[in-house]
Design a protein around this motif. Structure first.
Motif, PDB file in Angstrom:
ATOM      1  N   LYS A 142       4.734  -1.784  -0.265  1.00  0.00           N
ATOM      2  CA  LYS A 142       5.697  -2.261  -1.260  1.00  0.00           C
ATOM      3  C   LYS A 142       6.195  -3.608  -0.766  1.00  0.00           C
ATOM      4  N   GLN A 143       5.916  -4.626  -1.553  1.00  0.00           N
ATOM      5  CA  GLN A 143       6.185  -6.003  -1.180  1.00  0.00           C
ATOM      6  C   GLN A 143       7.422  -6.535  -1.892  1.00  0.00           C
ATOM      7  N   GLY A 144       7.916  -7.670  -1.421  1.00  0.00           N
ATOM      8  CA  GLY A 144       9.043  -8.314  -2.076  1.00  0.00           C
ATOM      9  C   GLY A 144       8.922  -9.818  -2.008  1.00  0.00           C
ATOM     10  N   TRP A 145       9.349 -10.507  -3.068  1.00  0.00           N
ATOM     11  CA  TRP A 145       9.344 -11.981  -3.093  1.00  0.00           C
ATOM     12  C   TRP A 145      10.463 -12.458  -3.994  1.00  0.00           C
ATOM     13  N   SER A 146      11.023 -13.578  -3.650  1.00  0.00           N
ATOM     14  CA  SER A 146      12.150 -14.116  -4.413  1.00  0.00           C
ATOM     15  C   SER A 146      12.301 -15.594  -4.113  1.00  0.00           C
ATOM     16  N   GLY A 147      12.521 -16.390  -5.156  1.00  0.00           N
ATOM     17  CA  GLY A 147      12.797 -17.807  -4.960  1.00  0.00           C
ATOM     18  C   GLY A 147      11.592 -18.714  -5.045  1.00  0.00           C
ATOM     19  N   PHE A 148      10.446 -18.205  -5.528  1.00  0.00           N
ATOM     20  CA  PHE A 148       9.240 -19.018  -5.692  1.00  0.00           C
ATOM     21  C   PHE A 148       8.979 -19.230  -7.180  1.00  0.00           C
ATOM     22  N   ALA A 149       8.426 -20.400  -7.531  1.00  0.00           N
ATOM     23  CA  ALA A 149       8.196 -20.727  -8.935  1.00  0.00           C
ATOM     24  C   ALA A 149       7.002 -19.982  -9.519  1.00  0.00           C
ATOM     25  N   SER A 150       5.943 -19.824  -8.745  1.00  0.00           N
ATOM     26  CA  SER A 150       4.763 -19.124  -9.232  1.00  0.00           C
ATOM     27  C   SER A 150       3.999 -18.589  -8.034  1.00  0.00           C
ATOM     28  N   GLY A 151       3.128 -17.614  -8.289  1.00  0.00           N
ATOM     29  CA  GLY A 151       2.547 -16.902  -7.166  1.00  0.00           C
ATOM     30  C   GLY A 151       1.063 -16.680  -7.153  1.00  0.00           C
ATOM     31  N   GLY A 152       0.284 -17.546  -7.811  1.00  0.00           N
ATOM     32  CA  GLY A 152      -1.144 -17.533  -7.576  1.00  0.00           C
ATOM     33  C   GLY A 152      -2.018 -16.837  -8.576  1.00  0.00           C
ATOM     34  N   ILE A 209       5.385   8.820  -4.179  1.00  0.00           N
ATOM     35  CA  ILE A 209       5.702   7.479  -3.695  1.00  0.00           C
ATOM     36  C   ILE A 209       4.498   6.823  -3.038  1.00  0.00           C
ATOM     37  N   MET A 210       3.950   7.476  -2.005  1.00  0.00           N
ATOM     38  CA  MET A 210       2.883   6.840  -1.234  1.00  0.00           C
ATOM     39  C   MET A 210       1.594   6.716  -2.041  1.00  0.00           C
ATOM     40  N   GLY A 211       1.324   7.666  -2.929  1.00  0.00           N
ATOM     41  CA  GLY A 211       0.126   7.565  -3.767  1.00  0.00           C
ATOM     42  C   GLY A 211       0.145   6.308  -4.610  1.00  0.00           C
ATOM     43  N   ASN A 212       1.329   5.941  -5.116  1.00  0.00           N
ATOM     44  CA  ASN A 212       1.442   4.701  -5.875  1.00  0.00           C
ATOM     45  C   ASN A 212       1.317   3.477  -4.987  1.00  0.00           C
ATOM     46  N   LEU A 213       1.927   3.526  -3.805  1.00  0.00           N
ATOM     47  CA  LEU A 213       1.865   2.359  -2.922  1.00  0.00           C
ATOM     48  C   LEU A 213       0.457   2.128  -2.396  1.00  0.00           C
ATOM     49  N   ARG A 214      -0.357   3.167  -2.328  1.00  0.00           N
ATOM     50  CA  ARG A 214      -1.764   2.989  -1.937  1.00  0.00           C
ATOM     51  C   ARG A 214      -2.554   2.294  -3.047  1.00  0.00           C
ATOM     52  N   GLN A 215      -2.037   2.333  -4.268  1.00  0.00           N
ATOM     53  CA  GLN A 215      -2.725   1.723  -5.411  1.00  0.00           C
ATOM     54  C   GLN A 215      -2.085   0.394  -5.813  1.00  0.00           C
ATOM     55  N   SER A 216      -1.429  -0.245  -4.878  1.00  0.00           N
ATOM     56  CA  SER A 216      -0.836  -1.555  -5.144  1.00  0.00           C
ATOM     57  C   SER A 216      -1.870  -2.491  -5.761  1.00  0.00           C
ATOM     58  N   THR A 217      -1.511  -3.107  -6.882  1.00  0.00           N
ATOM     59  CA  THR A 217      -2.409  -4.052  -7.543  1.00  0.00           C
ATOM     60  C   THR A 217      -2.290  -5.421  -6.884  1.00  0.00           C
ATOM     61  N   ARG A 218      -3.399  -6.154  -6.816  1.00  0.00           N
ATOM     62  CA  ARG A 218      -3.308  -7.492  -6.222  1.00  0.00           C
ATOM     63  C   ARG A 218      -2.326  -8.352  -6.995  1.00  0.00           C
ATOM     64  N   CYS A 219      -2.423  -8.367  -8.298  1.00  0.00           N
ATOM     65  CA  CYS A 219      -1.524  -9.176  -9.119  1.00  0.00           C
ATOM     66  C   CYS A 219      -0.390  -8.305  -9.638  1.00  0.00           C
ATOM     67  N   ALA A 220       0.838  -8.708  -9.348  1.00  0.00           N
ATOM     68  CA  ALA A 220       1.999  -7.985  -9.844  1.00  0.00           C
ATOM     69  C   ALA A 220       2.213  -8.281 -11.320  1.00  0.00           C
ATOM     70  N   SER A 221       3.156  -7.581 -11.920  1.00  0.00           N
ATOM     71  CA  SER A 221       3.416  -7.752 -13.352  1.00  0.00           C
ATOM     72  C   SER A 221       3.861  -9.168 -13.695  1.00  0.00           C
ATOM     73  N   ASP A 222       4.427  -9.895 -12.716  1.00  0.00           N
ATOM     74  CA  ASP A 222       4.874 -11.267 -12.977  1.00  0.00           C
ATOM     75  C   ASP A 222       3.867 -12.312 -12.507  1.00  0.00           C
ATOM     76  N   ASP A 223       2.612 -11.897 -12.294  1.00  0.00           N
ATOM     77  CA  ASP A 223       1.514 -12.801 -11.916  1.00  0.00           C
ATOM     78  C   ASP A 223       1.609 -13.318 -10.484  1.00  0.00           C
ATOM     79  N   PHE A 224       2.377 -12.669  -9.638  1.00  0.00           N
ATOM     80  CA  PHE A 224       2.383 -13.026  -8.219  1.00  0.00           C
ATOM     81  C   PHE A 224       1.315 -12.208  -7.495  1.00  0.00           C
TER      82      PHE A 224
END
Length: 377
Positions: free
Chosen positions: A207-217, A175-190
């Motif tokens: 581990k981040q969360g987002w919901s209700g935004f049209a686009s993320g940068g 779990i933590m090994g993956n969370l240390r490798q968090s990519t800046r851009c998520a699979s949905d381009d946020f």
């Protein structure tokens, strides 16, 4: 920590976490009230910061309030999926790749796969029982397929991380090994490096969360309307499903010293860049033992699709794009390629340490071409 140590020892002996082998993770009482947290106007927040070295909370505000989890629930999906694998926690290659992408890049297709394969809401029921979660609940009955509508609180999130951090090494590293490798851009381009990674230098895991935004940068692709946990239906609910949500959770400091959980809801219509900046400012105001705060000066930006480049020149490769209107940290500046954005012309470029690249000073809200008080690189 005595009960936690006992739980960890029991897990080590049994090899496999199970409902009988893993008693609920205990929770320490909060410390004396700290200085007021800087919750931006109009933002609703649930906050818990737990120092594992002293076994105390340094921050708790709205810590038991329930928020829709968005992608933070993916930690529970991963834990449930590997729960009965045995001490090595080995997965087939394709399955491991799917789980890695779900945790590192917050891939929604992977989450949909595990949600459907492993029983949907029953996953949440099992994890509530296994970890002794107090505020967590499956999605509302009207939205059974929306894993992102799982209710979570900041306190329960701290409990989840404490369980993982005290688990046997193979599970902890999965779990933590993956969370240390968090990519800046998520699979949905946020751009998912707000909050913890937007406020503190490494080491951190998130581990981040987002919901209700049209686009993320990160790109121009809009958020998929049907993605589970992303669409926001109309109407009230016990857990707010309408207001834009932005959550940052994880660990900060050497040896994962401090667990941080920040859940936020923003006024409807809030742009992603503003919410991103608000969460960064809130997170920077917290008492986070062991955190390293990078030096520099914060500037607001303007423009859409502003690129961060590996050097002080436009064109070619780019590191990423900034969410519109986001606030950035600048540690130095230097002269580079002249950029023309009528009516502006500027040869100065700002170095953004948390993005690992440069942006033209044109898009920074500051008088003059050269940023005042910022050293030359």
């Amino acid at each position: 920590m005595t009960c936690l140590a006992a739980a960890a020892a029991l897990l080590t002996l049994t090899g496999t976490p199970s409902a009988t082998a893993a008693p609920p993770v205990p929770q320490a009482p909060p410390t004396a009230a700290a200085a007021a947290v800087a919750v931006p106007p109009g933002v609703t927040a649930g906050i818990a910061v737990f120092d594992r070295q002293t076994n105390t909370f340094t921050e708790q505000q709205g810590a038991t309030a329930r928020f829709r989890s968005a992608s933070v629930v993916k930690i529970l999906l991963a834990l449930d999926h590997v729960w009965d694998l045995g001490p090595a926690y080995q997965l087939p290659a394709a399955d491991r790749a799917r789980l890695d992408t779900m945790l590192r890049s917050s891939d929604d297709d992977a989450a949909n796969y595990y949600w459907e394969r492993n029983g949907s809401g029953a996953i949440i029921d099992r994890m509530v029982s296994r970890l002794g979660l107090a505020d967590t609940a499956r999605p509302p009955a009207a939205y059974p397929g929306f894993w992102g509508y799982t209710a979570l609180s900041a306190n329960d999130t701290v409990r989840i991380y404490r369980y993982v951090l005290d688990a046997p090494a193979p599970l902890r590293e999965l779990i933590m090994g993956n969370l240390r490798q968090s990519t800046r851009c998520a699979s949905d381009d946020f751009d998912q490096h707000f909050g913890i990674p937007g406020s503190f230098a490494r080491p951190w895991a998130v581990k981040q969360g987002w919901s209700g935004f049209a686009s993320g940068g990160c790109g121009t692709a809009p958020a998929p309307a049907a993605a589970r946990g992303v669409a926001a239906p109309a109407g009230a609910a016990a857990v707010d499903l309408a207001r834009p949500a932005l959550h940052t959770t994880g660990t900060v400091g050497t040896n994962d010293r401090t667990v941080v959980a920040v859940y936020t809801l923003h006024p409807e219509g809030t742009p992603y860049g503003k919410a991103y900046t608000d969460v960064n400012r809130l997170t920077r105001s917290l008492d986070v033992p062991g955190a390293v705060r990078p030096s520099g000066t914060w500037f607001t930006t303007w423009g859409t699709g502003v690129s961060v480049r590996p050097g002080a020149a436009a064109g070619g490769t780019k590191v990423t794009s900034l969410p519109p209107g986001v606030e950035v940290l600048v540690d130095c500046q230097k002269e580079g390629q002249v950029v023309n954005v009528p009516p502006y012309t500027n040869q100065w470029w700002a170095h953004l340490p948390q993005y690992g690249g440069y942006m033209t000073n044109i898009y920074l809200n500051s008088p003059g071409n050269e940023l005042p008080g910022v050293p030359v690189c």
